[in-house]
Scaffold this motif. Structure first.
Motif, PDB file in Angstrom:
ATOM      1  N   GLU A 164     -24.912  24.472 -98.253  1.00 31.51           N
ATOM      2  CA  GLU A 164     -25.175  23.042 -98.506  1.00 31.51           C
ATOM      3  C   GLU A 164     -26.665  22.733 -98.636  1.00 31.51           C
ATOM      4  O   GLU A 164     -27.056  21.595 -98.910  1.00 31.51           O
ATOM      5  CB  GLU A 164     -24.507  22.157 -97.436  1.00 31.51           C
ATOM      6  CG  GLU A 164     -25.066  22.296 -96.032  1.00 31.51           C
ATOM      7  CD  GLU A 164     -24.463  23.461 -95.238  1.00 31.51           C
ATOM      8  OE1 GLU A 164     -24.730  23.519 -94.015  1.00 31.51           O
ATOM      9  OE2 GLU A 164     -23.746  24.307 -95.818  1.00 31.51           O
ATOM     10  N   ARG A 165     -27.494  23.797 -98.494  1.00 30.64           N
ATOM     11  CA  ARG A 165     -28.941  23.645 -98.701  1.00 30.64           C
ATOM     12  C   ARG A 165     -29.371  24.393 -99.968  1.00 30.64           C
ATOM     13  O   ARG A 165     -30.543  24.720-100.147  1.00 30.64           O
ATOM     14  CB  ARG A 165     -29.710  24.190 -97.485  1.00 30.64           C
ATOM     15  CG  ARG A 165     -29.417  23.466 -96.175  1.00 30.64           C
ATOM     16  CD  ARG A 165     -30.115  22.138 -96.049  1.00 30.64           C
ATOM     17  NE  ARG A 165     -31.565  22.277 -95.988  1.00 30.64           N
ATOM     18  CZ  ARG A 165     -32.413  21.255 -96.152  1.00 30.64           C
ATOM     19  NH1 ARG A 165     -31.953  20.046 -96.417  1.00 30.64           N
ATOM     20  NH2 ARG A 165     -33.718  21.451 -96.090  1.00 30.64           N
ATOM     21  N   HIS A 200     -18.105  27.978-101.992  1.00 27.98           N
ATOM     22  CA  HIS A 200     -18.878  27.073-101.136  1.00 27.98           C
ATOM     23  C   HIS A 200     -19.017  25.699-101.789  1.00 27.98           C
ATOM     24  O   HIS A 200     -19.009  25.583-103.008  1.00 27.98           O
ATOM     25  CB  HIS A 200     -20.300  27.621-100.927  1.00 27.98           C
ATOM     26  CG  HIS A 200     -20.345  29.052-100.511  1.00 27.98           C
ATOM     27  ND1 HIS A 200     -19.994  29.482 -99.246  1.00 27.98           N
ATOM     28  CD2 HIS A 200     -20.694  30.170-101.204  1.00 27.98           C
ATOM     29  CE1 HIS A 200     -20.128  30.799 -99.181  1.00 27.98           C
ATOM     30  NE2 HIS A 200     -20.551  31.238-100.347  1.00 27.98           N
ATOM     31  N   THR A 201     -19.178  24.678-100.945  1.00 30.62           N
ATOM     32  CA  THR A 201     -19.615  23.377-101.465  1.00 30.62           C
ATOM     33  C   THR A 201     -21.139  23.379-101.338  1.00 30.62           C
ATOM     34  O   THR A 201     -21.682  23.428-100.232  1.00 30.62           O
ATOM     35  CB  THR A 201     -18.991  22.213-100.680  1.00 30.62           C
ATOM     36  OG1 THR A 201     -17.574  22.300-100.841  1.00 30.62           O
ATOM     37  CG2 THR A 201     -19.453  20.875-101.250  1.00 30.62           C
ATOM     38  N   LEU A 202     -21.814  23.363-102.480  1.00 25.38           N
ATOM     39  CA  LEU A 202     -23.278  23.510-102.500  1.00 25.38           C
ATOM     40  C   LEU A 202     -23.980  22.181-102.220  1.00 25.38           C
ATOM     41  O   LEU A 202     -23.334  21.144-102.068  1.00 25.38           O
ATOM     42  CB  LEU A 202     -23.717  24.066-103.859  1.00 25.38           C
ATOM     43  CG  LEU A 202     -23.117  25.428-104.248  1.00 25.38           C
ATOM     44  CD1 LEU A 202     -23.550  25.812-105.656  1.00 25.38           C
ATOM     45  CD2 LEU A 202     -23.534  26.512-103.249  1.00 25.38           C
ATOM     46  N   GLY A 203     -25.319  22.249-102.204  1.00 23.59           N
ATOM     47  CA  GLY A 203     -26.113  21.052-101.948  1.00 23.59           C
ATOM     48  C   GLY A 203     -26.150  20.100-103.126  1.00 23.59           C
ATOM     49  O   GLY A 203     -26.444  18.913-102.971  1.00 23.59           O
ATOM     50  N   GLY A 204     -25.864  20.598-104.328  1.00 21.58           N
ATOM     51  CA  GLY A 204     -25.871  19.726-105.497  1.00 21.58           C
ATOM     52  C   GLY A 204     -25.983  20.508-106.789  1.00 21.58           C
ATOM     53  O   GLY A 204     -26.197  21.728-106.781  1.00 21.58           O
ATOM     54  N   ILE A 226     -33.531  16.064-105.794  1.00 21.80           N
ATOM     55  CA  ILE A 226     -33.858  17.212-104.945  1.00 21.80           C
ATOM     56  C   ILE A 226     -34.285  16.757-103.549  1.00 21.80           C
ATOM     57  O   ILE A 226     -33.800  17.278-102.540  1.00 21.80           O
ATOM     58  CB  ILE A 226     -34.964  18.078-105.596  1.00 21.80           C
ATOM     59  CG1 ILE A 226     -34.433  18.709-106.899  1.00 21.80           C
ATOM     60  CG2 ILE A 226     -35.448  19.178-104.638  1.00 21.80           C
ATOM     61  CD1 ILE A 226     -35.517  19.329-107.785  1.00 21.80           C
ATOM     62  N   THR A 227     -35.163  15.747-103.495  1.00 16.77           N
ATOM     63  CA  THR A 227     -35.658  15.314-102.177  1.00 16.77           C
ATOM     64  C   THR A 227     -34.563  14.586-101.388  1.00 16.77           C
ATOM     65  O   THR A 227     -34.551  14.620-100.162  1.00 16.77           O
ATOM     66  CB  THR A 227     -36.912  14.420-102.314  1.00 16.77           C
ATOM     67  OG1 THR A 227     -36.626  13.355-103.227  1.00 16.77           O
ATOM     68  CG2 THR A 227     -38.101  15.213-102.826  1.00 16.77           C
ATOM     69  N   LYS A 228     -33.611  13.972-102.098  1.00 16.99           N
ATOM     70  CA  LYS A 228     -32.505  13.291-101.404  1.00 16.99           C
ATOM     71  C   LYS A 228     -31.512  14.293-100.816  1.00 16.99           C
ATOM     72  O   LYS A 228     -31.086  14.162 -99.670  1.00 16.99           O
ATOM     73  CB  LYS A 228     -31.781  12.353-102.374  1.00 16.99           C
ATOM     74  CG  LYS A 228     -30.590  11.647-101.742  1.00 16.99           C
ATOM     75  CD  LYS A 228     -29.912  10.668-102.690  1.00 16.99           C
ATOM     76  CE  LYS A 228     -28.729   9.995-102.017  1.00 16.99           C
ATOM     77  NZ  LYS A 228     -28.054   9.031-102.897  1.00 16.99           N
ATOM     78  N   TYR A 229     -31.134  15.302-101.612  1.00 10.37           N
ATOM     79  CA  TYR A 229     -30.069  16.207-101.169  1.00 10.37           C
ATOM     80  C   TYR A 229     -30.572  17.481-100.485  1.00 10.37           C
ATOM     81  O   TYR A 229     -29.779  18.215 -99.888  1.00 10.37           O
ATOM     82  CB  TYR A 229     -29.126  16.520-102.333  1.00 10.37           C
ATOM     83  CG  TYR A 229     -28.346  15.297-102.718  1.00 10.37           C
ATOM     84  CD1 TYR A 229     -27.370  14.762-101.867  1.00 10.37           C
ATOM     85  CD2 TYR A 229     -28.603  14.622-103.925  1.00 10.37           C
ATOM     86  CE1 TYR A 229     -26.666  13.601-102.206  1.00 10.37           C
ATOM     87  CE2 TYR A 229     -27.909  13.465-104.264  1.00 10.37           C
ATOM     88  CZ  TYR A 229     -26.940  12.968-103.395  1.00 10.37           C
ATOM     89  OH  TYR A 229     -26.244  11.817-103.721  1.00 10.37           O
TER      90      TYR A 229
END
Length: 228
Positions: free
Chosen positions: A109-110, A132-136, A220-223
């Motif tokens: 998630e990161r 996986h569920t990724l960070g975005g 990027i800075t949000k997630y």
């Protein structure tokens, strides 16, 4: 993969990773330079930025000429046959890079994946079919490949709906037409993704613009926020 990816290491302790795939005929280094130009690593000093290079292969659309390409493209219209084998192969390459980051202590998630044009297509496919569920996902001037395989191809579907996705597209793109992008948008929304955002940019062709890169930085800075 032909050669080692271009990398911007984290400036402080690394707590997140971003893997970004270039478009047809390009190299990872040009997006590394673009990210540097827009000072994205400065905004996220805890992130390691990874820009892989596509292997050189023949591309049917370009009269069979060999060039850096994630998969073969036979045509630019809706009914052009898709290179399923090539797409899945590059998707697996990207998933292997994700696993490497996880092995090095970065939780899935990161990790954000993204790409431009065909690189974005691979990033979308890899994120949706990853265990996986990724960070975005950053999907720039792109489309969802092998769209008829979804939603069946979604892995861990129930959790995946929280995957953040930013899709960006120019309204004057002659290569990947805006209506394709909108069809991808409709398809992704229909799969139930809750943190999905679609941004259109006026007069932008098959390229990027300042506003888009500002939106990318914010995503990027949000997630991938800085953690202690």
């Amino acid at each position: 993969m032909s050669k080692a990816p271009a990398i911007i290491p984290a400036a402080v302790k690394q707590t997140a990773s971003l893997i970004f795939l270039h478009g047809l005929g390009d190299v990872g280094t040009s997006w590394l330079e673009a990210f540097n130009m827009y000072r994205i690593p400065k905004a996220a000093p805890h992130v390691k930025f990874i820009f892989p290079h596509a292997p050189i292969q023949r591309v049917t659309l370009n009269m069979g000429m060999p060039m850096p390409s994630w998969f073969d493209i036979t045509g630019l219209d809706q009914n052009a046959k898709e290179d399923q084998e090539g797409i899945e192969k590059s998707s697996k390459l990207l998933k292997d890079l994700i696993e490497e980051e996880i092995k090095n202590g970065i939780p899935p998630e990161r990790v954000i994946v993204g790409g431009f044009s065909m690189g974005g297509a691979v990033a979308l496919h890899a994120a949706l079919t990853s265990p996986h569920t990724l960070g975005g996902v950053l999907a720039l001037s792109t489309w969802l490949p092998l769209s008829t395989t979804f939603p069946q191809a979604l892995i861990s579907g129930d959790k995946k709906v929280n995957l953040p996705i930013l899709q960006c597209h120019g309204d004057s793109d002659p290569m990947v037409q805006l209506r394709w992008a909108r069809m991808t948008a409709d398809g992704v929304k229909a799969m139930g993704f809750k943190q999905y955002s679609f941004q259109e940019y006026k007069n932008m062709g098959h390229s990027s613009c300042d506003q888009e890169m500002t939106d990318v930085t914010s995503f990027i800075t949000k997630y991938l926020p800085k953690t202690d």
